[in-house]
Design an enzyme around this catalytic site. Structure first.
Site: not given
Length: 271
Positions: A120-121, A138
């Protein structure tokens, strides 16, 4: 548009006319796929995901799944993938978190080999190579033309600069500046410039020579980071490549990977 009889494509998905969806693929409601992209077989694309043109997604890759983050509550965060990427078998690209800005992105012309994980991200640039089973935690940022070796893990919030090369089977826990090489066990270290890679990308001998001098000043002369940056700005104030390294260093939050000794780091720079 070619959709295999065994594939499941939600009526709300937006697919360009010449997209190919192979056997046993699953495409979710909020997915958009650009022209010329091929989902070969057993590919899952879900969530709020936008995939550009002429991409190849190989069997069992999973794009747009929810982030592996305990704070995620089902928010409509996104994955955006650009054009001309190759994602090999079992690649995973997770959508973002609200806390991280709501976007996981992959640029153009990247090659993600089998079992690569993009958490994520993450923000990936263009023309990257991530070898087999490279794993990004992340909030990681990777600049253009970087290479990440196989079985390498990158700690959350780490940045890897443009044209950097990270070896295989190592852990990256601090930032790797542009144009450099890093490798080595649990806590990777800098091993000089990525000189071979720079030459392959058309860097002149003069540019590489300047970068080597700047590298020595910044990482091998024993200066504290702030002092090294100040000295480098004074000595190389008209060199754009050096300025890119200095700007990168000034923005670090996790610190910069340490450099090994000069003799070891220069072993194969003349190859």
């Amino acid at each position: 548009m070619q959709i295999h009889a065994t594939a499941i494509v939600h009526p709300g998905a937006k697919l360009a006319e010449d997209v190919v969806v192979g056997p046993f693929c699953l495409v979710g409601e909020h997915v958009s796929i650009g022209k010329g992209t091929k989902l070969l077989s057993h590919v899952t694309v879900d969530g709020w995901t936008e995939i550009g043109e002429r991409n190849e997604l190989h069997p069992f890759s999973s794009i747009g799944g929810p982030p592996q983050h305990l704070g995620y509550k089902g928010e409509p965060t996104r994955v955006v993938i650009g054009d001309d990427n190759i994602l090999r078998e079992y690649v995973t690209v997770n959508r973002a978190t609200v806390q991280g800005g709501g976007l996981t992105s992959v640029g153009n012309k990247n090659f993600l080999m089998a079992y690569v994980h993009v958490a994520h991200d993450c923000r990936l640039g263009n023309q990257l190579i991530l070898a087999n089973a490279a794993s990004l935690a992340g909030h990681i940022t990777i600049g253009d033309h970087a290479i990440i070796g196989g079985l390498t893990g990158v700690h959350q919030f780490v940045r890897i600069g443009a044209y950097a090369m990270v070896g295989g089977c190592c852990g990256v826990v601090q930032d790797v500046p542009p144009f450099t090489r890093a490798a080595g066990g649990y806590r990777s270290k800098l091993y000089g410039l990525n000189s071979i890679g720079l030459r392959r990308h058309g860097f002149s001998g003069e540019r590489i020579s300047v970068l080597k001098k700047a590298y020595d000043l910044l990482f091998r002369q024993g200066h504290r980071s702030a002092e090294a940056i100040k000295l480098a700005r004074a000595e190389f104030n008209d060199q754009a490549d050096v300025a890119q390294i200095l700007t990168f260093m000034e923005a670090t939050k996790r610190g910069i990977s340490r450099s090994i000794g000069k003799d070891q780091g220069d072993e194969d720079e003349s190859a």
